[in-house]
Structures are given as structure tokens and as C-alpha cells.
Design a protein around this motif. Structure first.
Motif, PDB file in Angstrom:
ATOM      1  N   GLU A   1       4.535 -14.773  25.672  1.00  0.00           N
ATOM      2  CA  GLU A   1       5.203 -16.180  24.961  1.00  0.00           C
ATOM      3  C   GLU A   1       6.474 -15.732  24.079  1.00  0.00           C
ATOM      4  OE1 GLU A   1       3.898 -19.498  21.822  1.00  0.00           O
ATOM      5  OE2 GLU A   1       2.568 -18.917  23.105  1.00  0.00           O
TER       6      GLU A   1
ATOM      7  N   THR B   1       3.239 -31.716  33.989  1.00  0.00           N
ATOM      8  CA  THR B   1       3.161 -31.519  32.601  1.00  0.00           C
ATOM      9  C   THR B   1       4.543 -30.589  32.190  1.00  0.00           C
ATOM     10  OG1 THR B   1       1.725 -30.702  30.802  1.00  0.00           O
ATOM     11  CG2 THR B   1       1.592 -29.507  32.808  1.00  0.00           C
TER      12      THR B   1
ATOM     13  N   ARG C   1       4.051 -24.083  30.988  1.00  0.00           N
ATOM     14  CA  ARG C   1       2.616 -23.886  31.324  1.00  0.00           C
ATOM     15  C   ARG C   1       2.610 -23.086  32.323  1.00  0.00           C
ATOM     16  NH1 ARG C   1      -1.197 -29.031  29.475  1.00  0.00           N
ATOM     17  NH2 ARG C   1      -0.018 -29.486  27.318  1.00  0.00           N
ATOM     18  N   THR C   2       1.640 -22.246  32.738  1.00  0.00           N
ATOM     19  CA  THR C   2       1.084 -21.749  33.989  1.00  0.00           C
ATOM     20  C   THR C   2      -0.136 -21.080  33.945  1.00  0.00           C
ATOM     21  OG1 THR C   2       2.116 -19.852  35.309  1.00  0.00           O
ATOM     22  CG2 THR C   2       2.154 -19.280  33.051  1.00  0.00           C
ATOM     23  N   GLU C   3      -0.560 -20.224  34.759  1.00  0.00           N
ATOM     24  CA  GLU C   3      -1.692 -19.711  34.841  1.00  0.00           C
ATOM     25  C   GLU C   3      -1.776 -18.154  35.283  1.00  0.00           C
ATOM     26  OE1 GLU C   3      -3.671 -21.960  37.577  1.00  0.00           O
ATOM     27  OE2 GLU C   3      -2.476 -21.527  39.439  1.00  0.00           O
TER      28      GLU C   3
ATOM     29  N   ARG D   1      -5.694 -20.610  32.067  1.00  0.00           N
ATOM     30  CA  ARG D   1      -4.423 -21.633  31.683  1.00  0.00           C
ATOM     31  C   ARG D   1      -3.941 -21.306  30.440  1.00  0.00           C
ATOM     32  NH1 ARG D   1      -8.842 -26.440  32.499  1.00  0.00           N
ATOM     33  NH2 ARG D   1      -9.917 -25.384  34.325  1.00  0.00           N
ATOM     34  N   TYR D   2      -2.536 -21.205  30.679  1.00  0.00           N
ATOM     35  CA  TYR D   2      -1.513 -20.836  29.634  1.00  0.00           C
ATOM     36  C   TYR D   2      -0.735 -21.953  29.289  1.00  0.00           C
ATOM     37  CZ  TYR D   2       2.580 -19.505  27.054  1.00  0.00           C
ATOM     38  OH  TYR D   2       3.467 -19.325  26.042  1.00  0.00           O
ATOM     39  N   LYS D   3      -0.637 -22.242  27.694  1.00  0.00           N
ATOM     40  CA  LYS D   3       0.348 -23.061  27.089  1.00  0.00           C
ATOM     41  C   LYS D   3       0.727 -22.557  25.863  1.00  0.00           C
ATOM     42  CE  LYS D   3      -2.364 -26.613  24.874  1.00  0.00           C
ATOM     43  NZ  LYS D   3      -2.637 -28.168  24.930  1.00  0.00           N
TER      44      LYS D   3
ATOM     45  N   CYS E   1      -2.645 -32.593  34.017  1.00  0.00           N
ATOM     46  CA  CYS E   1      -3.332 -31.893  32.711  1.00  0.00           C
ATOM     47  C   CYS E   1      -4.202 -32.683  31.866  1.00  0.00           C
ATOM     48  CB  CYS E   1      -2.288 -31.424  31.694  1.00  0.00           C
ATOM     49  SG  CYS E   1      -1.310 -32.756  30.966  1.00  0.00           S
TER      50      CYS E   1
ATOM     51  N   SER F   1      -1.459 -26.875  34.537  1.00  0.00           N
ATOM     52  CA  SER F   1      -0.037 -26.422  34.469  1.00  0.00           C
ATOM     53  C   SER F   1       0.253 -27.055  35.902  1.00  0.00           C
ATOM     54  CB  SER F   1       0.319 -25.353  34.545  1.00  0.00           C
ATOM     55  OG  SER F   1      -0.627 -24.475  35.787  1.00  0.00           O
TER      56      SER F   1
ATOM     57  N   SER G   1      -1.633 -20.475  23.334  1.00  0.00           N
ATOM     58  CA  SER G   1      -2.897 -20.441  23.781  1.00  0.00           C
ATOM     59  C   SER G   1      -3.723 -19.018  23.466  1.00  0.00           C
ATOM     60  CB  SER G   1      -2.862 -20.663  25.445  1.00  0.00           C
ATOM     61  OG  SER G   1      -1.947 -19.859  26.017  1.00  0.00           O
TER      62      SER G   1
ATOM     63  N   CYS H   1      -5.315 -28.340  29.589  1.00  0.00           N
ATOM     64  CA  CYS H   1      -4.583 -27.319  29.707  1.00  0.00           C
ATOM     65  C   CYS H   1      -3.728 -26.955  31.032  1.00  0.00           C
ATOM     66  CB  CYS H   1      -4.975 -26.101  29.169  1.00  0.00           C
ATOM     67  SG  CYS H   1      -3.816 -24.761  28.544  1.00  0.00           S
TER      68      CYS H   1
END
Length: 211
Positions: A120, A70, A74-76, A98-100, A9, A42, A103, A40
Motif C-alpha cells: 500500500e 469496484t 483493490r486486487t488479490e 483479497r486486498y483493499k 464486491c 476486486s 486490509s 472485499c
């Protein structure tokens, strides 16, 4: 020709610096550098891209691979919306987002903002994310083993999932950046400064050459 591959990341990216530890390490080793760390980023991104590179013989047993995991949450996601904002990759007719955590705050349209907020709030569970990570990490390590890939794991304090384990062949190929080192080498609450990247490169090189 031997290459150095780094996956991770923003910890492993050129975040507000000109060069990252991968740049310094490859220069020290005198080999070509392949940079696959992104802001960001994952673990899901690593699991999507890295095995395919091995399968397609892009990564060989002569290369060095560094995996910096990381946070497990987190994912996408694929999105049909297209913008020129960062932290997105072109994919077919859309983009990969890109997710965290939080975001949703930088998504450019209300649909993506709402999707990330709902994800989330209702569709994210840390234990489930750790269970998935543990299985995928085990699978990736066995891909490395089956293809005789010289892989190393850079475990940075506060980032590596709690469910991380190594199969026996990789027990001695884990390089840890501890809490004190992070405190000394970060310029903010989570990224290495220039000297920090150089110190990481030095630490990794010492382990590589020792083996």
C-alpha cells in the motif's frame, strides 16, 4: 436453462442481509442464480474468473450477466499461509487473499500484515490501477461481444473506476445507482439494506425487460 450471474464486491453480496439483489432478481425472473459477488472483492478477481467461465462454456448466450465493478486499487494475492478467516479463498496449497485499503489490519500473521503495508505504501498507484482496469475492462467487453453474452454493467456511485468506458454495443446496458439512491438504500456507508437490494433488483429488472 437460462441463468443469472452476478459478479462484484460486498455491494452485490449478502452483506448483513439474508438475500441480495441477485437473489430477488432471479426469483422475479424465474431463473437459476449463480452468485459470484464476495466481500472485499476486486475487479482483478472478476477478470480472473469471468472470462474463464465464458471460455469453458459455463456461461451461455442465453444467460444474463451483471458485472458490478469496484474500486480500481483493490486486487488479490496468493499466500502460502492458511487460516480459517473470511475474505480468503482456498487455492492449491495456500489461499487467495483479497486486498483493499487498510486490509493489513485484519491479516492473521505479521508477514501478511507487513506485505500489505509495504504494498500500500510503495507499490500502489491509482493512475496505474486505472490504466490496467481500462485495458482489462475493454478486453472483457470484447470477450462478451465475441461470445454474444448478454452482459450488463451495474455502476454504483463511489465504486466504479473513473476509467470505466463501454464499447458501443454496451452503451445502453449500463445501469447506474446514483449518489441519492445509495444514500437512501444503504444501511451504512457502503452496503444496501434489504429494501435497498429489492429496489436494485426492481431497477435492474425494469431495464432488462425493457430491452
Amino acid at each position: 436453462t437460462m441463468k443469472l450471474w452476478v459478479f462484484g464486491c460486498s455491494e452485490s453480496d449478502r452483506t448483513e442481509v439474508d438475500s441480495c439483489y441477485g437473489d430477488y432478481l432471479s426469483a422475479e425472473l424465474g431463473i437459476e442464480y449463480k452468485h459470484y459477488a464476495v466481500g472485499c472483492g476486486s475487479n482483478d478477481r472478476i477478470f480472473r474468473i469471468l472470462p474463464t467461465l465464458v471460455k469453458n462454456n459455463k456461461i451461455s448466450s442465453d444467460d444474463i450477466v451483471i458485472v458490478q465493478y469496484t474500486e480500481e486499487t483493490r486486487t488479490e494475492f496468493y499466500s502460502g499461509y492458511n487460516t480459517d478467516l473470511p475474505l480468503r479463498d482456498v487455492y492449491n496449497k495456500g489461499q487467495i487473499l483479497r486486498y483493499k485499503a487498510n486490509s493489513h489490519s485484519w491479516q492473521p500473521n505479521k508477514t501478511e500484515q507487513k506485505f500489505f503495508k509495504l504494498y500500500e505504501k510503495y507499490f500502489l498507484d491509482v493512475e496505474f490501477a486505472n490504466e490496467k482496469f481500462a485495458a482489462q475492462n475493454y478486453a472483457l467487453q470484447n470477450v462478451f461481444f465475441a461470445n454474444n453474452i448478454n452482459a450488463w454493467f451495474l455502476n454504483i456511485h463511489g465504486y466504479t473506476p473513473k476509467s470505466f468506458e463501454s464499447i458501443e454495443i454496451f452503451n445502453d446496458k449500463i445501469i447506474t445507482i446514483d449518489k441519492l439512491e445509495c444514500k437512501q438504500w444503504f444501511f451504512d456507508d457502503g452496503h444496501f439494506d434489504t429494501q435497498g437490494h429489492k429496489k436494485v433488483a426492481k431497477k435492474v429488472k425494469k431495464r432488462l425487460t425493457f430491452v
